[in-house]
Scaffold this active site. Sequence first.
Site, PDB file in Angstrom:
ATOM      1  N   LEU A 125       1.005  -1.089   0.067  1.00  0.00           N
ATOM      2  CA  LEU A 125      -0.088  -0.003   0.052  1.00  0.00           C
ATOM      3  C   LEU A 125       0.947   1.287   0.005  1.00  0.00           C
ATOM      4  CD1 LEU A 125      -2.316  -0.900   2.741  1.00  0.00           C
ATOM      5  CD2 LEU A 125      -3.065  -0.828   0.501  1.00  0.00           C
ATOM      6  N   HIS A 126       0.521   2.298  -1.002  1.00  0.00           N
ATOM      7  CA  HIS A 126       1.457   3.712  -0.731  1.00  0.00           C
ATOM      8  C   HIS A 126       0.635   4.508  -1.543  1.00  0.00           C
ATOM      9  CE1 HIS A 126       2.691   2.341  -4.945  1.00  0.00           C
ATOM     10  NE2 HIS A 126       2.754   3.675  -5.017  1.00  0.00           N
ATOM     11  N   ARG A 127      -0.623   4.249  -2.130  1.00  0.00           N
ATOM     12  CA  ARG A 127      -1.371   5.531  -2.627  1.00  0.00           C
ATOM     13  C   ARG A 127      -1.484   6.500  -1.716  1.00  0.00           C
ATOM     14  NH1 ARG A 127       0.651   5.579  -6.939  1.00  0.00           N
ATOM     15  NH2 ARG A 127       0.647   3.678  -8.263  1.00  0.00           N
TER      16      ARG A 127
END
Length: 349
Positions: free
Chosen positions: A202-204
């Site tokens: 996850l990095h958005r």
Amino acid sequence: MRIVSIVGARPQFIKLAALSAKLAVSHEEIIVHTGQHYDYSMSERIFSDLGIRNPDYHLGVGSGSHATQTGEMMKALEEVMLTRKPQLVVIFGDTNTTLAGALAASKINIPIVHVEAGLRSYNRNMPEEINRIIADHVSDYLFAPTQNAAGILKNEGLEDKTHLTGDIMVDTLSNNLQVALEISQITKELEVEGRDFNLLTLHRNYNVDNPEILVNILDQLDRLGELIIFPVHPRTKKIIENTEMSWENISLTEPLGYIDFIAAEHYSKRIITDSGGIQKEAFILGRPCITLRTETEWIETVEAGWNLLVDPSVSDICDRIRSFEVPDVKENIFGEDVSSKMAVIINSI
Ligand code: UD1
Ligand code: UDP
């Protein structure tokens, strides 16, 4: 030809690896690293895993607000281009590094190749969406990874500049998968050898910057009741560190090297992500993918039945994950021997 290749973020190193190997045969390639990603695991480790030589220029820009980061990159990139006078600049993907390269080169009239052109999420809350649109419209050679991307460029009046090459990440993956499966010890190191596990990234900005949203996603995934290996992106780590939370079934690790990561993808039961590149790798490797987003640029993988979009704000993420089944077949969406096709086009410029 003297060619400047501009990279700065993890997925760009991975894209550069396959193309650089081909460009080096007939051209003088100058590799410029903006320094957007700088942690060992996000940069140097990926360079060494992929055998990419050291950049000729490291601009050391680092993190910052969008304008600060992009502006500093532009200034430093312009200087390199004015000094080295390349005949061509190559930019990759849709990061701030891509945008800075596109603006700096186009203003001094250096022709630009944009690798991974024609992607649209139609979500302007993503900084990447702005970067892509600008990069496509100021570039001269648009290398579209898919038929869909080529169609988008046509609709935006860019057909004459478009070349449907396929996706460069196919080549990096196929060049490294065999070796990864032979040498990676990652399943042993993570103590998941022979066990079912999910692989999560996850990095958005919209999933991780707000701690409530991020914690809700992780709380829900924890309730899946299955082991989840979670190599944590530094952007996400910054937020998690401040929550003092922990999860029973989620095992947090540092970002993995590329070789270990593709091995982990291969051995995973399914992949849960908001990454662009990982959606593609999941498809190519035949792993079911759950994308925690409301839309994707890689719509073909959803249409093919291999990628399920799940809005991360819903309360039944686990049910949706559990009931997701993939078809028996999948077509080749992303092409093959992509770097050779790109090299033929570049050699003819
Ligand atoms: C960037 C790209 C995104 C891409 C992603 C790949 C933009 C706008 N975003 O997002 O499109 O999908 O890279 O991973 O260009 N940080 C570190 N160490 C690092 C790098 C970042 O600690 O080596 C932290 C910093 O606190 C930084 C934050 O992560 O402020 C965000 O980094 P940034 O490069 O701005 O965006 P990414 O989320 O990495
Ligand atoms: N990747 C990696 N280690 C990790 C997570 C991802 O090497 O711990 C690789 C992955 O194989 C893929 C790329 O990084 O090739 C995806 O980059 P990222 O998710 O950072 O960015 P995006 O593709 O969303 O722009």
